[in-house]
Design a protein around this motif. Structure first.
Motif, mmCIF file in Angstrom:
data_model
loop_
_atom_site.group_PDB
_atom_site.id
_atom_site.type_symbol
_atom_site.label_atom_id
_atom_site.label_comp_id
_atom_site.label_asym_id
_atom_site.label_seq_id
_atom_site.Cartn_x
_atom_site.Cartn_y
_atom_site.Cartn_z
ATOM 1 N N ASP A 34 0.815 -1.224 0.000
ATOM 2 C CA ASP A 34 0.000 0.000 0.000
ATOM 3 C C ASP A 34 0.844 1.268 0.000
ATOM 4 O O ASP A 34 0.312 2.380 -0.085
ATOM 5 N N ALA A 35 2.167 1.118 0.129
ATOM 6 C CA ALA A 35 3.102 2.261 0.154
ATOM 7 C C ALA A 35 2.816 3.210 1.304
ATOM 8 O O ALA A 35 3.135 4.395 1.224
ATOM 9 N N LYS A 36 2.217 2.684 2.354
ATOM 10 C CA LYS A 36 1.913 3.511 3.528
ATOM 11 C C LYS A 36 2.344 2.844 4.839
ATOM 12 O O LYS A 36 2.682 3.533 5.791
ATOM 13 N N THR A 37 2.306 1.526 4.873
ATOM 14 C CA THR A 37 2.524 0.796 6.119
ATOM 15 C C THR A 37 3.915 0.168 6.148
ATOM 16 O O THR A 37 4.326 -0.471 5.174
ATOM 17 N N ILE A 38 4.606 0.356 7.252
ATOM 18 C CA ILE A 38 5.958 -0.181 7.362
ATOM 19 C C ILE A 38 5.922 -1.710 7.489
ATOM 20 O O ILE A 38 5.139 -2.268 8.255
ATOM 21 N N LYS A 39 6.798 -2.340 6.714
ATOM 22 C CA LYS A 39 6.895 -3.803 6.747
ATOM 23 C C LYS A 39 8.121 -4.248 7.555
ATOM 24 O O LYS A 39 8.120 -5.310 8.155
ATOM 25 N N GLY A 40 9.153 -3.421 7.562
ATOM 26 C CA GLY A 40 10.340 -3.753 8.338
ATOM 27 C C GLY A 40 11.480 -2.821 7.992
ATOM 28 O O GLY A 40 11.368 -1.980 7.090
ATOM 29 N N LEU A 41 12.581 -2.928 8.725
ATOM 30 C CA LEU A 41 13.782 -2.160 8.383
ATOM 31 C C LEU A 41 15.012 -2.886 8.891
ATOM 32 O O LEU A 41 14.931 -3.706 9.813
ATOM 33 N N THR A 42 16.122 -2.605 8.248
ATOM 34 C CA THR A 42 17.400 -3.174 8.664
ATOM 35 C C THR A 42 18.465 -2.088 8.557
ATOM 36 O O THR A 42 18.329 -1.138 7.786
ATOM 37 N N TYR A 43 19.495 -2.229 9.355
ATOM 38 C CA TYR A 43 20.693 -1.390 9.219
ATOM 39 C C TYR A 43 21.863 -2.324 8.936
ATOM 40 O O TYR A 43 22.095 -3.271 9.682
ATOM 41 N N TYR A 44 22.579 -2.055 7.850
ATOM 42 C CA TYR A 44 23.696 -2.920 7.493
ATOM 43 C C TYR A 44 25.050 -2.247 7.700
ATOM 44 O O TYR A 44 26.095 -2.905 7.606
ATOM 45 N N SER A 45 25.048 -0.953 7.989
ATOM 46 C CA SER A 45 26.311 -0.243 8.187
ATOM 47 C C SER A 45 26.100 0.923 9.144
ATOM 48 O O SER A 45 25.242 1.774 8.915
ATOM 49 N N ASN A 77 19.200 -4.294 16.836
ATOM 50 C CA ASN A 77 18.558 -5.246 17.745
ATOM 51 C C ASN A 77 17.189 -5.672 17.209
ATOM 52 O O ASN A 77 16.336 -4.837 16.921
ATOM 53 N N GLN A 78 17.007 -6.977 17.104
ATOM 54 C CA GLN A 78 15.737 -7.501 16.558
ATOM 55 C C GLN A 78 14.547 -7.080 17.404
ATOM 56 O O GLN A 78 13.454 -6.838 16.886
ATOM 57 N N LEU A 79 14.734 -6.999 18.741
ATOM 58 C CA LEU A 79 13.621 -6.616 19.609
ATOM 59 C C LEU A 79 13.188 -5.178 19.323
ATOM 60 O O LEU A 79 11.998 -4.872 19.302
ATOM 61 N N TRP A 80 14.163 -4.289 19.116
ATOM 62 C CA TRP A 80 13.814 -2.891 18.819
ATOM 63 C C TRP A 80 13.170 -2.791 17.441
ATOM 64 O O TRP A 80 12.183 -2.079 17.248
ATOM 65 N N LYS A 81 13.696 -3.521 16.485
ATOM 66 C CA LYS A 81 13.157 -3.456 15.120
ATOM 67 C C LYS A 81 11.772 -4.087 15.028
ATOM 68 O O LYS A 81 11.008 -3.777 14.111
ATOM 69 N N ALA A 82 11.436 -4.947 16.007
ATOM 70 C CA ALA A 82 10.153 -5.655 15.955
ATOM 71 C C ALA A 82 8.961 -4.723 16.125
ATOM 72 O O ALA A 82 7.833 -5.095 15.790
ATOM 73 N N GLN A 83 9.190 -3.504 16.681
ATOM 74 C CA GLN A 83 8.048 -2.595 16.891
ATOM 75 C C GLN A 83 7.670 -1.830 15.617
ATOM 76 O O GLN A 83 6.635 -1.166 15.576
ATOM 77 N N TRP A 84 8.477 -1.929 14.555
ATOM 78 C CA TRP A 84 8.211 -1.158 13.338
ATOM 79 C C TRP A 84 7.120 -1.743 12.435
ATOM 80 O O TRP A 84 6.270 -0.993 11.944
ATOM 81 N N PRO A 85 7.100 -3.053 12.153
ATOM 82 C CA PRO A 85 6.104 -3.586 11.209
ATOM 83 C C PRO A 85 4.668 -3.265 11.631
ATOM 84 O O PRO A 85 4.309 -3.377 12.801
ATOM 85 N N GLY A 86 3.858 -2.853 10.674
ATOM 86 C CA GLY A 86 2.457 -2.534 10.937
ATOM 87 C C GLY A 86 2.225 -1.066 11.256
ATOM 88 O O GLY A 86 1.081 -0.617 11.321
ATOM 89 N N THR A 87 3.296 -0.302 11.469
ATOM 90 C CA THR A 87 3.149 1.123 11.778
ATOM 91 C C THR A 87 2.796 1.905 10.506
ATOM 92 O O THR A 87 3.407 1.710 9.459
ATOM 93 N N THR A 88 1.799 2.778 10.611
ATOM 94 C CA THR A 88 1.436 3.618 9.469
ATOM 95 C C THR A 88 2.499 4.705 9.306
ATOM 96 O O THR A 88 2.677 5.546 10.190
ATOM 97 N N ALA A 89 3.184 4.673 8.177
ATOM 98 C CA ALA A 89 4.285 5.614 7.946
ATOM 99 C C ALA A 89 3.809 6.917 7.336
ATOM 100 O O ALA A 89 4.255 7.996 7.720
#
Length: 269
Positions: free
Chosen positions: A169-180, A193-205
């Motif tokens: 939908d180009a509105k809802t966050i599915k996830g994020l990663t940091y590689y550097s 941290n996976q626990l911190w990143k776990a709160q992002w999915p489902g958030t309306t961006a």
């Protein structure tokens, strides 16, 4: 002939050793470069799949360890396109002067971020960004199921780089990663941290009009607002950096024009 214990002999031996070592180091670097490039590419693909929640998980919901062959197989579902950040138009398939993956580096230009832009349209200390960007798209039954956007911004000690994924939908966050990043381990470094990143999915961006809604607040100050993300404890500047970069890249100065076209359905089919 120089005596080996003479000053001239010492310099000669040192010079020969320097040449031999230089040749050995250069040859090793050249020999290992294909392997290093392959590892970098594999890590990039793995992070894109992780952001898009397209890696297999265990019973606890954590990503499983996957082999290089599995990553390569899973990555076949990802389509990489090139877009113009200013217009949101796809430019790798246009008839005139296409900007493809092959010539992107040569054609790439940097554009200044206007100094008089609103604060939400600035990228902190970073004063310019690329004209074109790659975007990674996953589809299911012809429709977009995930959009993965490369993003970066300043933290406390470093420029943090990662991938932010949205639902189709180009509105809802599915996830994020940091590689550097070079943030403080145990504090700002917890962006990994996976626990911190776990709160992002489902958030309306963003909303239907493209207004960026998501905020990363100070730790413990989300105020129960479902578009707020709890920041990193003890890492105020890193938290502010994450907030700035997420809001910039989702907004009109970043991928906003492209995301508006996705919401109109321009990239489905």
């Amino acid at each position: 002939m120089l005596h080996r214990d003479s000053v001239g002999g010492t310099f000669l031996v040192a010079a020969v050793l320097c040449i031999v070592c230089s040749v050995a180091v250069s040859a090793t670097a050249v020999f290992l470069k294909p392997t290093q490039d392959a590892e970098i590419k594999l890590d990039q693909q793995k992070n894109i799949l992780a952001a898009a929640d397209a890696l297999p998980k265990d019973e606890e919901g954590k990503f499983k360890q996957v082999s290089a062959a599995e990553v390569t197989e899973l990555y076949k579902q990802v389509e990489t396109i090139v877009i113009d950040l200013d217009t949101g138009e796809r430019v790798d398939d246009r008839k005139e002067d296409p900007i493809t993956l092959e010539n992107l580096e040569k054609k790439q230009k940097m554009e200044e971020i206007p100094t008089d832009a609103p604060p939400a349209e600035k990228l902190g200390e970073i004063k310019e960004r690329e004209e074109y960007s790659q975007v990674y798209i996953l589809k299911k039954d012809g429709k977009i199921s995930a959009i993965v956007l490369p993003f970066y911004g300043k933290g406390l000690w470093s420029t943090m780089k990662g991938y932010l994924a949205l639902e189709g939908d180009a509105k809802t966050i599915k996830g994020l990663t940091y590689y550097s990043h070079g943030e403080t381990p145990g504090l700002g470094g917890e962006v990994d941290n996976q626990l911190w990143k776990a709160q992002w999915p489902g958030t309306t961006a963003v909303d239907d009009d493209g207004t960026v809604l998501v905020h990363v607040t100070k730790a413990g100050q989300t105020a129960g607002i479902d578009t707020n993300i709890d920041g990193l404890s003890g890492a105020t500047i890193t938290t502010k950096g994450v907030d700035t970069m997420v809001r910039y890249w989702l907004g009109p100065g970043g991928f906003g024009p492209f995301l508006a076209k996705v919401r109109k359905g321009d990239f489905n089919g």
